[in-house]
Design a protein around this motif. Sequence first.
Motif, PDB file in Angstrom:
ATOM      1  N   SER A 285       0.865  -1.176   0.000  1.00  0.00           N
ATOM      2  CA  SER A 285       0.000   0.000   0.000  1.00  0.00           C
ATOM      3  C   SER A 285       0.903   1.229   0.000  1.00  0.00           C
ATOM      4  O   SER A 285       2.110   1.130   0.251  1.00  0.00           O
ATOM      5  CB  SER A 285      -0.892   0.002   1.242  1.00  0.00           C
ATOM      6  OG  SER A 285      -0.100   0.224   2.401  1.00  0.00           O
ATOM      7  N   VAL A 286       0.341   2.387  -0.259  1.00  0.00           N
ATOM      8  CA  VAL A 286       1.128   3.625  -0.261  1.00  0.00           C
ATOM      9  C   VAL A 286       1.735   3.831   1.123  1.00  0.00           C
ATOM     10  O   VAL A 286       2.912   4.176   1.256  1.00  0.00           O
ATOM     11  CB  VAL A 286       0.243   4.825  -0.669  1.00  0.00           C
ATOM     12  CG1 VAL A 286       0.994   6.129  -0.491  1.00  0.00           C
ATOM     13  CG2 VAL A 286      -0.233   4.676  -2.102  1.00  0.00           C
ATOM     14  N   ASP A 287       0.968   3.618   2.181  1.00  0.00           N
ATOM     15  CA  ASP A 287       1.489   3.803   3.538  1.00  0.00           C
ATOM     16  C   ASP A 287       2.642   2.843   3.833  1.00  0.00           C
ATOM     17  O   ASP A 287       3.624   3.219   4.466  1.00  0.00           O
ATOM     18  CB  ASP A 287       0.371   3.607   4.559  1.00  0.00           C
ATOM     19  CG  ASP A 287      -0.659   4.733   4.506  1.00  0.00           C
ATOM     20  OD1 ASP A 287      -0.277   5.848   4.088  1.00  0.00           O
ATOM     21  OD2 ASP A 287      -1.826   4.490   4.869  1.00  0.00           O
ATOM     22  N   GLU A 288       2.544   1.597   3.371  1.00  0.00           N
ATOM     23  CA  GLU A 288       3.617   0.631   3.590  1.00  0.00           C
ATOM     24  C   GLU A 288       4.883   1.038   2.828  1.00  0.00           C
ATOM     25  O   GLU A 288       5.991   0.931   3.350  1.00  0.00           O
ATOM     26  CB  GLU A 288       3.185  -0.765   3.157  1.00  0.00           C
ATOM     27  CG  GLU A 288       2.150  -1.404   4.048  1.00  0.00           C
ATOM     28  CD  GLU A 288       1.618  -2.709   3.472  1.00  0.00           C
ATOM     29  OE1 GLU A 288       1.389  -3.624   4.275  1.00  0.00           O
ATOM     30  OE2 GLU A 288       1.439  -2.810   2.245  1.00  0.00           O
ATOM     31  N   ALA A 289       4.714   1.518   1.602  1.00  0.00           N
ATOM     32  CA  ALA A 289       5.856   1.931   0.793  1.00  0.00           C
ATOM     33  C   ALA A 289       6.558   3.133   1.411  1.00  0.00           C
ATOM     34  O   ALA A 289       7.786   3.221   1.396  1.00  0.00           O
ATOM     35  CB  ALA A 289       5.422   2.251  -0.631  1.00  0.00           C
ATOM     36  N   LEU A 290       5.802   4.058   1.975  1.00  0.00           N
ATOM     37  CA  LEU A 290       6.374   5.272   2.550  1.00  0.00           C
ATOM     38  C   LEU A 290       6.811   5.095   4.001  1.00  0.00           C
ATOM     39  O   LEU A 290       7.431   5.988   4.574  1.00  0.00           O
ATOM     40  CB  LEU A 290       5.360   6.415   2.461  1.00  0.00           C
ATOM     41  CG  LEU A 290       4.994   6.882   1.048  1.00  0.00           C
ATOM     42  CD1 LEU A 290       3.885   7.918   1.098  1.00  0.00           C
ATOM     43  CD2 LEU A 290       6.216   7.431   0.338  1.00  0.00           C
ATOM     44  N   SER A 291       6.537   3.964   4.609  1.00  0.00           N
ATOM     45  CA  SER A 291       6.815   3.775   6.025  1.00  0.00           C
ATOM     46  C   SER A 291       8.304   3.869   6.362  1.00  0.00           C
ATOM     47  O   SER A 291       8.660   4.300   7.453  1.00  0.00           O
ATOM     48  CB  SER A 291       6.258   2.433   6.503  1.00  0.00           C
ATOM     49  OG  SER A 291       6.967   1.368   5.892  1.00  0.00           O
ATOM     50  N   GLY A 292       9.168   3.511   5.467  1.00  0.00           N
ATOM     51  CA  GLY A 292      10.607   3.578   5.727  1.00  0.00           C
ATOM     52  C   GLY A 292      11.274   4.821   5.191  1.00  0.00           C
ATOM     53  O   GLY A 292      12.476   4.988   5.333  1.00  0.00           O
ATOM     54  N   ALA A 293      10.509   5.709   4.569  1.00  0.00           N
ATOM     55  CA  ALA A 293      11.088   6.910   3.966  1.00  0.00           C
ATOM     56  C   ALA A 293      11.408   7.940   5.040  1.00  0.00           C
ATOM     57  O   ALA A 293      10.629   8.141   5.967  1.00  0.00           O
ATOM     58  CB  ALA A 293      10.123   7.508   2.943  1.00  0.00           C
ATOM     59  N   PRO A 294      12.569   8.612   4.928  1.00  0.00           N
ATOM     60  CA  PRO A 294      12.888   9.656   5.900  1.00  0.00           C
ATOM     61  C   PRO A 294      11.878  10.797   5.878  1.00  0.00           C
ATOM     62  O   PRO A 294      11.538  11.347   6.914  1.00  0.00           O
ATOM     63  CB  PRO A 294      14.266  10.160   5.471  1.00  0.00           C
ATOM     64  CG  PRO A 294      14.787   9.183   4.492  1.00  0.00           C
ATOM     65  CD  PRO A 294      13.635   8.412   3.968  1.00  0.00           C
ATOM     66  N   GLU A 295      11.407  11.130   4.683  1.00  0.00           N
ATOM     67  CA  GLU A 295      10.398  12.187   4.542  1.00  0.00           C
ATOM     68  C   GLU A 295       9.426  11.801   3.442  1.00  0.00           C
ATOM     69  O   GLU A 295       9.792  11.163   2.459  1.00  0.00           O
ATOM     70  CB  GLU A 295      11.049  13.522   4.151  1.00  0.00           C
ATOM     71  CG  GLU A 295      11.904  14.150   5.213  1.00  0.00           C
ATOM     72  CD  GLU A 295      12.386  15.528   4.790  1.00  0.00           C
ATOM     73  OE1 GLU A 295      11.525  16.429   4.620  1.00  0.00           O
ATOM     74  OE2 GLU A 295      13.598  15.686   4.608  1.00  0.00           O
ATOM     75  N   SER A 296       8.159  12.193   3.631  1.00  0.00           N
ATOM     76  CA  SER A 296       7.164  11.974   2.581  1.00  0.00           C
ATOM     77  C   SER A 296       6.219  13.155   2.555  1.00  0.00           C
ATOM     78  O   SER A 296       6.119  13.921   3.520  1.00  0.00           O
ATOM     79  CB  SER A 296       6.391  10.678   2.822  1.00  0.00           C
ATOM     80  OG  SER A 296       5.694  10.737   4.047  1.00  0.00           O
ATOM     81  N   ASP A 297       5.546  13.313   1.433  1.00  0.00           N
ATOM     82  CA  ASP A 297       4.600  14.409   1.245  1.00  0.00           C
ATOM     83  C   ASP A 297       3.345  13.801   0.648  1.00  0.00           C
ATOM     84  O   ASP A 297       3.335  13.422  -0.524  1.00  0.00           O
ATOM     85  CB  ASP A 297       5.211  15.456   0.315  1.00  0.00           C
ATOM     86  CG  ASP A 297       4.318  16.664   0.116  1.00  0.00           C
ATOM     87  OD1 ASP A 297       3.379  16.839   0.911  1.00  0.00           O
ATOM     88  OD2 ASP A 297       4.572  17.428  -0.834  1.00  0.00           O
ATOM     89  N   ASP A 298       2.306  13.652   1.438  1.00  0.00           N
ATOM     90  CA  ASP A 298       1.064  12.993   1.041  1.00  0.00           C
ATOM     91  C   ASP A 298       1.366  11.563   0.597  1.00  0.00           C
ATOM     92  O   ASP A 298       1.722  10.736   1.396  1.00  0.00           O
ATOM     93  CB  ASP A 298       0.316  13.779  -0.036  1.00  0.00           C
ATOM     94  CG  ASP A 298      -0.184  15.130   0.480  1.00  0.00           C
ATOM     95  OD1 ASP A 298      -0.571  15.187   1.679  1.00  0.00           O
ATOM     96  OD2 ASP A 298      -0.180  16.091  -0.293  1.00  0.00           O
TER      97      ASP A 298
END
Length: 100
Positions: free
Chosen positions: A74-87
Amino acid sequence: MSEITAEQVAHLANLARIALTDEEIEHLTTELGQIMHAVEKVSEVATPEVPPTSHPIPMQNVYRDDVVGETVLSVDEALSGAPESDDSRFKVSAILGEEQ
């Protein structure tokens, strides 16, 4: 082919703007002479009947079709390890045209 001389090595070093000691020139003269001798040996063996090769056995790339499949993250799972995200996107700093 003629033998390479210390004067030729010194001249090439001068053209390349490389400062060499007398010992380095002597060492490189020997090394380059050996390299030229090896190239001469290969040239003797290379004939028009022997095709040039880059690898001793035939090789081919293995490709698969690029097929769109189902995304397992999911988008949330993909972004979970990112240092920063925007939406719903990864946020990274600009690297071109700006001073860091």
